[in-house]
Design a protein around this motif. Structure first.
Motif, PDB file in Angstrom:
ATOM      1  N   PRO A  37       0.810  -1.225   0.000  1.00 10.18           N
ATOM      2  CA  PRO A  37       0.000   0.000   0.000  1.00 10.18           C
ATOM      3  C   PRO A  37       0.847   1.280   0.000  1.00 10.18           C
ATOM      4  N   SER A  38       2.006   1.219   0.655  1.00  6.31           N
ATOM      5  CA  SER A  38       2.847   2.421   0.722  1.00  6.31           C
ATOM      6  C   SER A  38       3.319   2.853  -0.664  1.00  6.31           C
ATOM      7  N   TYR A  39       3.485   1.885  -1.591  1.00  2.00           N
ATOM      8  CA  TYR A  39       3.897   2.213  -2.960  1.00  2.00           C
ATOM      9  C   TYR A  39       2.838   3.072  -3.635  1.00  2.00           C
ATOM     10  N   TRP A  40       1.579   2.685  -3.498  1.00  4.07           N
ATOM     11  CA  TRP A  40       0.488   3.411  -4.140  1.00  4.07           C
ATOM     12  C   TRP A  40       0.279   4.775  -3.484  1.00  4.07           C
ATOM     13  N   ILE A  41       0.502   4.845  -2.166  1.00  3.21           N
ATOM     14  CA  ILE A  41       0.379   6.129  -1.481  1.00  3.21           C
ATOM     15  C   ILE A  41       1.444   7.106  -1.986  1.00  3.21           C
ATOM     16  N   MET A  42       2.684   6.612  -2.088  1.00  2.00           N
ATOM     17  CA  MET A  42       3.770   7.464  -2.561  1.00  2.00           C
ATOM     18  C   MET A  42       3.561   7.860  -4.029  1.00  2.00           C
ATOM     19  N   LEU A  43       3.021   6.930  -4.812  1.00  2.00           N
ATOM     20  CA  LEU A  43       2.760   7.225  -6.223  1.00  2.00           C
ATOM     21  C   LEU A  43       1.689   8.308  -6.355  1.00  2.00           C
TER      22      LEU A  43
END
Length: 306
Positions: free
Chosen positions: A55-61
């Motif tokens: 989930p952190s990847y999508w948040i950062m994206l």
């Protein structure tokens, strides 16, 4: 000391005149690609599909995409306002529009101008309706259908009176509308702007212009960010990996600034200025017509008195 400062300012001015935003963009791309090409030799990058489950990847994206849009629109707004204040032609045209508005008020022509606008809108409405019917006729081959549309064309001048208008469209039915270039008095004299290339359209539709900037021009920049966000670097190349990521962010920011600045200026110089001139020409033609009519009326009155 003062002379040296003047010389320095002169050199900076000359440098500014030599490079426009497009050239700056090309230099930024060249520098980034050169640095990235050099650094990539020292970095071992890979790809791990497992990041898509994090989930952190999508948040950062999402945050990256939001920052791109915010930077671009902020810079765009800054350069748009700067161009509105400093562009001599824009300032002069706006001044003429203000003078024309004051002239309408002074001569008590606001009601007459409203009637003039309504008459012009009726002409444009009929023109758009006829064009729609003629387009349909050009696509139809069956005689029965052609006869139906030909009848509509023949009685268009009568039917147009009963067709309602909503915004800039003629409402034919619940699902069928025809666009036409409707004139609004508020649009002519408003300083707050709301891209249509039609020569008769006085509205700039800035929301559509910004939408085009976000969804078309920023798409490549956002794709570039996604591509780099999927890479991971081996631990032994940590320091160089930081440099690569730093240059990536700098390049992304430079691109956002360039797109925002160039779009803000081009909107004012191209779209907005041309629409302002069109509005001014429309008002001036009305004022000239009214002044001629008043002169004729005054001459006739003078003759009658004699």
């Amino acid at each position: 000391m003062a002379t040296s400062e003047k010389e320095s300012m002169g050199k900076l001015r000359d440098l500014k005149n030599k490079f426009n935003y497009r050239q700056f963009f090309m230099v930024a791309v060249l520098l980034f690609s050169t640095v990235a090409d050099i650094l990539i030799d020292y970095v071992h990058a890979g790809f791990n599909p497992a990041i898509f489950k994090d989930p952190s990847y999508w948040i950062m994206l999402a945050l990256t995409g939001l920052s791109i849009i915010l930077v671009t629109l902020s810079v765009r707004d800054f350069f748009r306002e700067k161009e509105l204040r400093e562009n001599t032609e824009v300032v002069e045209t706006q001044k003429k529009l203000d003078i024309a508005h004051a002239e309408l008020m002074r001569l008590d022509l606001t009601t007459s101008f409203e009637d003039y606008v309504n008459t012009e809108n009726a002409v444009r409405k009929l023109k758009a309706y006829r064009a729609y019917i003629q387009f349909k006729l050009s696509k139809i081959t069956k005689d029965k259908s052609r006869a139906k549309w030909q009848k509509l064309l023949d009685q268009a001048e009568t039917d147009i009176e009963f067709l309602p208008v909503r915004g800039n469209t003629i409402k034919l039915s619940r699902t069928r509308h025809i666009k036409y270039n409707r004139i609004r008095i508020a649009t002519i004299f408003s300083r707050a702007e709301r891209t249509n290339s039609d020569d008769e359209n006085m509205e700039t539709n800035e929301q559509a212009h910004i939408g085009n900037l976000v969804f078309r021009k920023l798409f490549m920049l956002f794709s570039f960010s996604i591509a780099f966000s999927t890479l991971f670097f081996e631990p032994n190349a940590f320091a160089v990996a930081i440099l690569v990521n730093t240059f990536t962010k700098l390049f992304r920011t430079a691109m956002s600034v360039y797109l925002g600045a160039s779009d803000g200026q081009s909107f004012v110089r191209g779209t907005l200025l041309s629409k302002m001139k069109l509005r001014l020409d429309f008002v001036q033609k009305f004022l000239e017509k009214e002044k001629k009519e008043r002169c004729v009326a005054a001459a006739n009155t003078a003759k009658a008195v004699e």
